[in-house]
Design a protein around this motif. Structure first.
Motif, mmCIF file in Angstrom:
data_model
loop_
_atom_site.group_PDB
_atom_site.id
_atom_site.type_symbol
_atom_site.label_atom_id
_atom_site.label_comp_id
_atom_site.label_asym_id
_atom_site.label_seq_id
_atom_site.Cartn_x
_atom_site.Cartn_y
_atom_site.Cartn_z
ATOM 1 N N LYS A 267 7.776 0.089 1.791
ATOM 2 C CA LYS A 267 7.492 -0.523 3.184
ATOM 3 C C LYS A 267 6.238 -1.316 3.305
ATOM 4 O O LYS A 267 5.129 -0.906 2.794
ATOM 5 C CB LYS A 267 7.284 0.582 4.049
ATOM 6 N N GLU B 212 9.352 -13.053 4.587
ATOM 7 C CA GLU B 212 9.986 -11.882 4.908
ATOM 8 C C GLU B 212 11.298 -11.821 4.211
ATOM 9 O O GLU B 212 11.869 -11.006 3.728
ATOM 10 C CB GLU B 212 10.225 -11.824 6.393
ATOM 11 N N THR C 107 12.442 -9.307 1.654
ATOM 12 C CA THR C 107 13.350 -8.241 1.861
ATOM 13 C C THR C 107 14.598 -8.517 0.986
ATOM 14 O O THR C 107 15.064 -7.594 0.223
ATOM 15 C CB THR C 107 14.147 -8.878 3.294
ATOM 16 N N HIS C 108 14.853 -9.819 0.257
ATOM 17 C CA HIS C 108 15.854 -9.947 -0.786
ATOM 18 C C HIS C 108 15.270 -9.214 -1.974
ATOM 19 O O HIS C 108 16.249 -8.712 -2.817
ATOM 20 C CB HIS C 108 15.701 -11.400 -1.111
ATOM 21 N N GLY D 250 13.844 -6.332 -2.206
ATOM 22 C CA GLY D 250 14.303 -4.682 -1.856
ATOM 23 C C GLY D 250 13.379 -4.219 -1.251
ATOM 24 O O GLY D 250 13.358 -2.971 -1.028
ATOM 25 N N TYR D 251 12.216 -4.856 -0.520
ATOM 26 C CA TYR D 251 11.271 -4.277 0.215
ATOM 27 C C TYR D 251 11.666 -4.169 1.617
ATOM 28 O O TYR D 251 12.516 -5.104 2.096
ATOM 29 C CB TYR D 251 10.043 -5.214 0.207
ATOM 30 N N GLU D 252 11.054 -3.111 2.441
ATOM 31 C CA GLU D 252 11.156 -2.946 3.950
ATOM 32 C C GLU D 252 10.073 -3.442 4.565
ATOM 33 O O GLU D 252 9.139 -3.354 4.341
ATOM 34 C CB GLU D 252 11.638 -1.738 3.995
ATOM 35 N N VAL D 253 10.278 -4.875 5.460
ATOM 36 C CA VAL D 253 9.322 -5.400 5.974
ATOM 37 C C VAL D 253 9.123 -5.277 7.688
ATOM 38 O O VAL D 253 10.053 -5.599 8.118
ATOM 39 C CB VAL D 253 9.355 -7.064 5.480
ATOM 40 N N ASP D 254 7.962 -5.099 8.016
ATOM 41 C CA ASP D 254 7.763 -5.187 9.327
ATOM 42 C C ASP D 254 6.775 -6.385 9.680
ATOM 43 O O ASP D 254 5.821 -6.479 8.687
ATOM 44 C CB ASP D 254 7.043 -3.862 9.966
ATOM 45 N N ARG E 211 2.890 3.350 11.796
ATOM 46 C CA ARG E 211 3.640 3.578 10.734
ATOM 47 C C ARG E 211 2.790 3.782 9.394
ATOM 48 O O ARG E 211 1.655 3.332 9.603
ATOM 49 C CB ARG E 211 4.727 2.620 10.655
ATOM 50 N N TYR F 42 2.213 2.365 5.430
ATOM 51 C CA TYR F 42 2.745 1.262 4.893
ATOM 52 C C TYR F 42 2.267 1.364 3.421
ATOM 53 O O TYR F 42 1.337 1.914 3.065
ATOM 54 C CB TYR F 42 2.578 -0.062 5.321
#
Length: 224
Positions: free
Chosen positions: A2, A17, A21-22, A24-28, A43, A45
């Motif tokens: 994350k 972003e 995301t592409h 494979g990471y989860e991004v806020d 959260r 990270y």
């Protein structure tokens, strides 16, 4: 893993972003420093990517707030300025890496992946003393059962665990976790919170205190 991305240039933010995301990471995503700090408090990270020049709270101020909590999450700073002085300021504030704009997405990915590997290979997601385990990634304290901690409770517990049985002065805790506080009352308050939580999980360690003319110090000891 994350990631938190703090970048006020919306087109660049969307591009970064998308590639993260592409991969494979989860991004806020946050578009100013205050929003990023609020997400950080809520959260956990693995890596934080932050522009330096942001509204409301700049990247250096964001970084200083993060480090003030005793949090060692790797931080990659982005900036349109490439001068050595800016790099030095960022690194002295606790940044782990520095990438001047404009940058190639391939280089950004390489930097993020290097920091992520550092988290997986060298960080201490768990700290132990007696039958107590602190899981920093989940902000959870475990013994015979477990309890959720606030970020500041976890940061304080981490300091106590890292120091083992060496006493930590209250004013030192203030400097490490709450540098904008002038009183040590906040330390006493959070020590009380942690004592209650250690008791609630059946811990075999307690937080002892020692008082002298220089103030109060705290350390973890085996319960008698």
């Amino acid at each position: 893993m994350k990631l938190l991305l703090a970048e006020d240039e919306k087109e660049l933010s969307r591009a970064v972003e998308t590639i993260l995301t592409h991969t494979g990471y989860e991004v806020d995503v946050a578009f100013d420093g205050e929003e990023a700090l609020a997400l950080f408090y809520e959260r956990a990270y693995d890596v934080i990517i932050s522009d330096i020049m942001m509204p409301k709270l700049d990247g250096i101020e964001l970084l200083e707030n993060i480090r003030r909590q005793g949090d060692a999450t790797p931080v990659l700073l982005l900036t349109a300025k490439a001068e050595i002085d800016d790099r030095v300021v960022g690194l002295e504030a606790g940044a782990d890496d520095y990438l001047p704009k404009p940058f190639a997405m391939k280089e950004l990915l390489a930097r993020v992946q290097a920091l992520a590997r550092r988290v997986q290979g060298y960080s201490q997601p768990e700290l132990k003393c007696g039958n107590v385990i602190l899981q920093m990634d989940e902000l959870r304290l475990t013994a015979r059962n477990d309890v959720q901690l606030s970020l500041q409770e976890a940061a304080l517990m981490r300091l106590l665990l890292l120091s083992s049985e060496r006493p930590i002065k209250g004013r030192s805790i203030v400097e490490k976790l709450w540098a904008d506080e002038t009183e040590e009352d906040k330390v006493e308050l959070y020590i009380a919170y942690l004592r209650d939580k250690l008791d609630s999980i059946g811990a075999d360690i307690v937080i002892a205190e020692e008082r002298d003319e220089d103030g109060t110090a705290f350390r973890l000891v085996k319960e008698e």
